[in-house]
Design an enzyme around this catalytic site. Structure first.
Site, mmCIF file in Angstrom:
data_model
loop_
_atom_site.group_PDB
_atom_site.id
_atom_site.type_symbol
_atom_site.label_atom_id
_atom_site.label_comp_id
_atom_site.label_asym_id
_atom_site.label_seq_id
_atom_site.Cartn_x
_atom_site.Cartn_y
_atom_site.Cartn_z
ATOM 1 N N SER A 124 0.826 -1.208 0.000
ATOM 2 C CA SER A 124 0.000 0.000 0.000
ATOM 3 C C SER A 124 0.858 1.254 0.000
ATOM 4 O O SER A 124 1.957 1.279 0.576
ATOM 5 C CB SER A 124 -0.893 -0.004 1.239
ATOM 6 O OG SER A 124 -1.494 1.256 1.453
ATOM 7 N N TYR A 148 -2.286 0.193 10.058
ATOM 8 C CA TYR A 148 -2.447 -0.511 8.789
ATOM 9 C C TYR A 148 -1.193 -0.366 7.936
ATOM 10 O O TYR A 148 -0.629 -1.347 7.443
ATOM 11 C CB TYR A 148 -3.665 0.029 8.040
ATOM 12 C CG TYR A 148 -3.717 -0.409 6.597
ATOM 13 C CD1 TYR A 148 -3.977 -1.741 6.268
ATOM 14 C CD2 TYR A 148 -3.500 0.499 5.560
ATOM 15 C CE1 TYR A 148 -4.017 -2.159 4.934
ATOM 16 C CE2 TYR A 148 -3.542 0.104 4.243
ATOM 17 C CZ TYR A 148 -3.793 -1.219 3.930
ATOM 18 O OH TYR A 148 -3.827 -1.626 2.620
ATOM 19 N N LYS A 152 1.810 -3.216 6.682
ATOM 20 C CA LYS A 152 2.243 -3.427 5.304
ATOM 21 C C LYS A 152 3.762 -3.277 5.184
ATOM 22 O O LYS A 152 4.431 -4.061 4.504
ATOM 23 C CB LYS A 152 1.543 -2.442 4.370
ATOM 24 C CG LYS A 152 0.067 -2.714 4.170
ATOM 25 C CD LYS A 152 -0.177 -4.047 3.481
ATOM 26 C CE LYS A 152 -1.633 -4.272 3.135
ATOM 27 N NZ LYS A 152 -1.884 -5.575 2.486
#
Length: 339
Positions: A124, A148, A152
């Site tokens: 991402s 988040y 990643k």
């Protein structure tokens, strides 16, 4: 060759199944259906006229993964499975570390056991954090500002360490910007469960009357209209990038066995620009209200895509009009999603 697609019943995963099947690959999907529906795979079969092999399993179940990869003689993995909402990650960080980081560790351990050493990872643009310069190149410093994004980046580092430890591993890390749109057939598309976390499905739920108005999180950013800017990419372009990444794995050797590439369009659109574009495509009014900024959101984010062109021979083909048109086509044909 049989490709294992983790999270293959989800939004991007189901579109990826179509692309890989149409390119002549066999696929087997592993999905725990925590944020997806198996109906999407029936739709994939309808689009392609081919059978999708599906196993209900969790990537944290290493023994199940070993069994599946062995039975289906998998040669590579496309890894989508994981939790993906920025706001939720702030509220539930442990769930994100368990699913995204520990789950990927389980998958890689299973791959090592059964002798599968090729993987395409769904990363991402959130790994970049607050942009220090734009457009964002792959060499931009990383500094995610939410759990988040940190999960990643942790997985990325895990893959790079593993690639450095043994040249038999081959990885392509794909840093997504903002996927939107749907397959042109209208049979598969984004089907969020509960309250949407992303802009486009929220807009569509206002357009079709399920919600009264859109919440725009912040109108005091340093942008032309005060709202945040993102690089939106059509999901069909995005999964075509995965097919190109799979082809590129064969050419990754030695110290260059881990490739990191942005997948975006290189164009930034504000929230209000997206609203207006969707209104034009759908001929619907999208009322909105201004809400406070969300914790973890950056002001502006769009990609430099030259490396994808150079290394994968890939560039996005679909424009903003196609993104909005295909999204609305999906919603009109499936007002209740896959239900």
């Amino acid at each position: 060759m049989t490709i294992l697609i983790t999270g293959g019943a989800g939004y991007i995963g189901s579109h990826c199944c179509v692309t890989f099947l149409e390119a002549g690959h066999d696929v087997v999907v592993v999905d725990n259906l925590s944020n997806s529906r198996s109906e999407s795979l029936k739709r994939v079969e309808a689009i392609t006229g081919q059978t999708v092999k599906y196993e209900l399993a969790d990537i944290r179940d290493r023994s199940a993964l070993e069994d599946i990869m062995t039975r289906y003689k998998c040669t590579a993995v496309v890894h989508f499975a994981g939790l993906k909402a920025v706001g939720e990650s702030v509220a539930k960080p442990l769930e994100y570390y368990e699913n995204n980081v520990i789950g990927t560790h389980s998958l890689l351990s299973a791959m090592e056991t059964v002798g599968v050493h090729r993987l395409i990872f769904s990363s991402s643009a959130t790994v970049y954090g607050e942009p220090q310069f734009l457009p964002l190149t792959e060499s931009h410093p990383t500094g995610p500002v939410n759990p988040y994004g940190r999960t990643k980046l942790m997985v990325e580092e895990m893959l790079r360490d593993l690639a450095a430890s043994d040249p038999k591993w081959r990885f392509t890390i794909l840093r997504y910007f903002n996927p939107v749109g749907a397959h042109s057939s209208g049979l598969i598309g984004e089907n969020p469960l509960g309250i949407p976390n992303n802009l486009m499905p929220f807009i569509t739920q206002v357009a079709d009357g399920r919600r009264e108005q859109l919440s725009v999180f912040g109108d005091d950013y340093d942008t032309a209209d005060g709202t945040g800017i993102r690089d939106y990419i059509h999901v069909v372009d995005l999964v075509e990038g995965h097919l190109k990444a799979h082809e590129a794995l064969a050419n990754l050797t030695g110290a260059d066995n881990c490739l990191t590439v942005n997948l975006g369009t290189g164009n930034g659109y504000s929230v209000l620009q997206m609203v207006k574009a969707f209104e034009r495509s759908s001929n619907k009014s999208i009322p909105y209200t201004i809400a406070p900024r969300r914790e973890g959101d950056v002001v502006e984010c769009y990609a430099d895509t030259s490396k994808a062109d150079e290394k994968l021979s890939w560039t996005a083909q679909k424009d903003l009009e196609a993104m909005c048109h295909d999204t609305w086509n999906w919603v009109c044909k499936n007002p209740k999603g896959y239900e």
